[in-house]
Design a protein around this motif. Structure first.
Motif, PDB file in Angstrom:
ATOM      1  N   UNK A   1      91.373  26.948  12.077  1.00  0.00           N
ATOM      2  CA  UNK A   1      92.593  26.233  12.409  1.00  0.00           C
ATOM      3  C   UNK A   1      92.313  24.757  12.689  1.00  0.00           C
ATOM      4  N   UNK A   2      93.305  24.070  13.180  1.00  0.00           N
ATOM      5  CA  UNK A   2      93.271  22.630  13.426  1.00  0.00           C
ATOM      6  C   UNK A   2      92.030  22.185  14.190  1.00  0.00           C
ATOM      7  N   UNK A   3      91.535  21.010  13.865  1.00  0.00           N
ATOM      8  CA  UNK A   3      90.390  20.457  14.580  1.00  0.00           C
ATOM      9  C   UNK A   3      89.690  19.390  13.766  1.00  0.00           C
ATOM     10  N   UNK A   4      89.125  18.404  14.450  1.00  0.00           N
ATOM     11  CA  UNK A   4      88.371  17.376  13.736  1.00  0.00           C
ATOM     12  C   UNK A   4      86.946  17.878  13.503  1.00  0.00           C
ATOM     13  N   UNK A   5      86.318  17.341  12.470  1.00  0.00           N
ATOM     14  CA  UNK A   5      84.960  17.748  12.161  1.00  0.00           C
ATOM     15  C   UNK A   5      84.896  18.854  11.134  1.00  0.00           C
TER      16      UNK A   5
ATOM     17  N   UNK B   1      87.799  37.922   4.024  1.00  0.00           N
ATOM     18  CA  UNK B   1      89.069  37.244   3.745  1.00  0.00           C
ATOM     19  C   UNK B   1      89.250  36.137   4.781  1.00  0.00           C
ATOM     20  N   UNK B   2      89.620  34.962   4.320  1.00  0.00           N
ATOM     21  CA  UNK B   2      89.685  33.807   5.207  1.00  0.00           C
ATOM     22  C   UNK B   2      90.996  33.058   5.058  1.00  0.00           C
ATOM     23  N   UNK B   3      91.383  32.399   6.156  1.00  0.00           N
ATOM     24  CA  UNK B   3      92.591  31.571   6.183  1.00  0.00           C
ATOM     25  C   UNK B   3      92.215  30.186   6.688  1.00  0.00           C
ATOM     26  N   UNK B   4      92.666  29.166   5.985  1.00  0.00           N
ATOM     27  CA  UNK B   4      92.577  27.788   6.467  1.00  0.00           C
ATOM     28  C   UNK B   4      93.994  27.317   6.771  1.00  0.00           C
ATOM     29  N   UNK B   5      94.197  26.766   7.963  1.00  0.00           N
ATOM     30  CA  UNK B   5      95.517  26.236   8.286  1.00  0.00           C
ATOM     31  C   UNK B   5      95.835  25.061   7.371  1.00  0.00           C
ATOM     32  N   UNK B   6      97.058  24.986   6.904  1.00  0.00           N
ATOM     33  CA  UNK B   6      97.433  23.942   5.950  1.00  0.00           C
ATOM     34  C   UNK B   6      97.630  22.605   6.635  1.00  0.00           C
TER      35      UNK B   6
ATOM     36  N   UNK C   1      95.167  18.167  13.445  1.00  0.00           N
ATOM     37  CA  UNK C   1      94.127  17.374  12.781  1.00  0.00           C
ATOM     38  C   UNK C   1      93.567  18.216  11.643  1.00  0.00           C
ATOM     39  N   UNK C   2      93.727  17.744  10.426  1.00  0.00           N
ATOM     40  CA  UNK C   2      93.343  18.517   9.235  1.00  0.00           C
ATOM     41  C   UNK C   2      91.893  18.225   8.883  1.00  0.00           C
ATOM     42  N   UNK C   3      90.985  18.595   9.800  1.00  0.00           N
ATOM     43  CA  UNK C   3      89.571  18.356   9.595  1.00  0.00           C
ATOM     44  C   UNK C   3      88.829  19.630   9.254  1.00  0.00           C
ATOM     45  N   UNK C   4      88.722  20.528  10.226  1.00  0.00           N
ATOM     46  CA  UNK C   4      87.987  21.776  10.018  1.00  0.00           C
ATOM     47  C   UNK C   4      88.560  22.617   8.871  1.00  0.00           C
TER      48      UNK C   4
ATOM     49  N   UNK D   1      89.821  23.644  17.231  1.00  0.00           N
ATOM     50  CA  UNK D   1      89.419  22.545  18.113  1.00  0.00           C
ATOM     51  C   UNK D   1      90.656  21.740  18.507  1.00  0.00           C
ATOM     52  N   UNK D   2      90.722  20.471  18.128  1.00  0.00           N
ATOM     53  CA  UNK D   2      91.828  19.597  18.530  1.00  0.00           C
ATOM     54  C   UNK D   2      93.173  20.194  18.134  1.00  0.00           C
ATOM     55  N   UNK D   3      94.078  20.297  19.086  1.00  0.00           N
ATOM     56  CA  UNK D   3      95.377  20.892  18.825  1.00  0.00           C
ATOM     57  C   UNK D   3      95.382  22.394  18.945  1.00  0.00           C
ATOM     58  N   UNK D   4      94.230  22.977  19.299  1.00  0.00           N
ATOM     59  CA  UNK D   4      94.087  24.423  19.316  1.00  0.00           C
ATOM     60  C   UNK D   4      94.902  25.161  20.351  1.00  0.00           C
TER      61      UNK D   4
END
Length: 361
Positions: free
Chosen positions: A297-301, A317-322, A328-331, A179-182
């Motif tokens: 990846x990045x996004x609010x909510x 297998x999953x990745x969360x952006x750091x 925005x470190x939301x999603x 989302x935001x910053x995507x």
């Protein structure tokens, strides 16, 4: 208190936005009529966040943004018209360092800004605490090596250094929610995938309807893989990057024992669109989780966090952006909170990790 600078050549828009944020009670607000005033107030007022119109006389928003980022970098949310021309200008603004954008429902002067009042407030609050990313080539633009007016469209294509190993299976699927910053983040990640990448890639990026086609065309210029906006039901094809269409949701389905991807009208059960959660739920229903890679990846909510966490529980297998690189470190934070991240990685390592998993079979 949050110091907000509102920049718009329309007195009506300045008044409407100021009224919205004054009612919040925790904003200190200044206004500017054009880019020149914005650059001066950025130094004198030192705002925490700026809303910046794109189309203004004397100094347009893109020129002002480049100067703001060169002299005193600050989170900026662009105010953009809902047209393809507005979309292209918005993507260039994001490339220059803007965090997010607010679409004007009625074009240049919006008489229905209250329709998206909650979205405006949420985006400005999120952007005020956003992680700023450096713009590619900004220093050269400011020095005058390239004029901002000539730097439009996508950057030159990148050559991927990643390689598909012989014997890698082609029966998997990559799904990406952002989302935001995507847009900036996807521009950095997707071009790293090599031209012989063997899995389909589905991207749910929160965007309005008129933005996703020019965005897909922009990303297509950067990538060795084919990138397109989803328009109609089609089979999942290896090495194709499909961008979910704005104003709709994207789902995976099975027809005649063949996996397909299709659009559907926006679901009222989900807050954001194209919905990452709905995409993840459809993948859970129709795909073998062990053959799925999910990237949040990045996004609010919290869109997509629950479905991606369930995919991991079932073997995906999953990745969360750091937090290190997320605008925005939301999603991604919500995915981590749910125990749904196999890996937590900065943006620059995401494509490499995808390739490692694909090559591992």
């Amino acid at each position: 208190m949050i110091k907000l600078l509102i920049v718009d050549d329309s007195a009506l828009m300045r008044r409407q936005l100021k009224t919205i944020f004054q009612a919040e009670g925790d904003f200190v607000i200044e206004v500017a009529r054009n880019g020149e005033e914005a650059v001066e107030l950025n130094k004198r007022f030192e705002p925490d966040i700026i809303t910046l119109d794109i189309n203004m006389p004397q100094m347009d928003g893109l020129t002002a943004l480049s100067l703001l980022m060169a002299e005193r970098p600050v989170p900026v949310v662009m105010v953009s018209s809902l047209t393809e021309k507005g979309a292209i200008s918005t993507f260039e603004a994001l490339n220059l360092g803007a965090v997010d954008y607010i679409p004007k429902p009625d074009g240049t002067i919006s008489l229905s800004i209250t329709e998206i009042e909650e979205e405006i407030i949420a985006k400005v609050r999120a952007a005020a605490g956003a992680h700023l990313k450096k713009s590619r080539g900004l220093a050269a633009r400011i020095r005058g090596d390239l004029s901002v007016s000539k730097v439009t469209g996508a950057a030159p294509p990148k050559r991927s250094t990643l390689r598909v190993e012989q014997g890698a299976r082609n029966d998997g699927l990559v799904i990406i929610g952002v989302s935001t910053g995507g847009p900036r983040t996807l521009e950095d990640i997707l071009p790293q995938l090599p031209g012989d990448f063997p899995w389909p890639v589905l991207v749910a990026q929160h965007m309005p309807p008129s933005f996703t086609r020019p965005f897909a065309e922009r990303i297509n210029q950067l990538c060795a893989l084919d990138v397109f906006e989803l328009q109609r039901p089609m089979p999942l094809e290896p090495g194709k990057i499909c961008i979910g269409r704005g104003g709709a949701d994207m789902v995976v389905m099975r027809r005649a024992n063949r996996l397909m991807v299709s659009t559907r009208p926006e679901s009222v059960q989900h807050l954001w669109h194209p919905s990452v959660e709905l995409l993840g739920e459809s993948v859970l229903q129709h795909c073998e989780p062990q053959r799925v890679i999910g990237v949040l990846l990045t996004g609010m909510g919290y869109d997509g966090a629950e479905a991606f966490a369930e995919l991991k529980r079932r073997g995906a297998r999953t990745i969360a952006e750091s937090e290190q690189t997320a605008v925005v470190f939301g999603m991604p934070a919500e995915l981590i909170k749910r125990g749904g991240a196999t890996k937590v990685l900065p943006m620059e390592r995401v494509a490499e990790q995808i390739m490692q998993w694909v090559n591992a079979g």
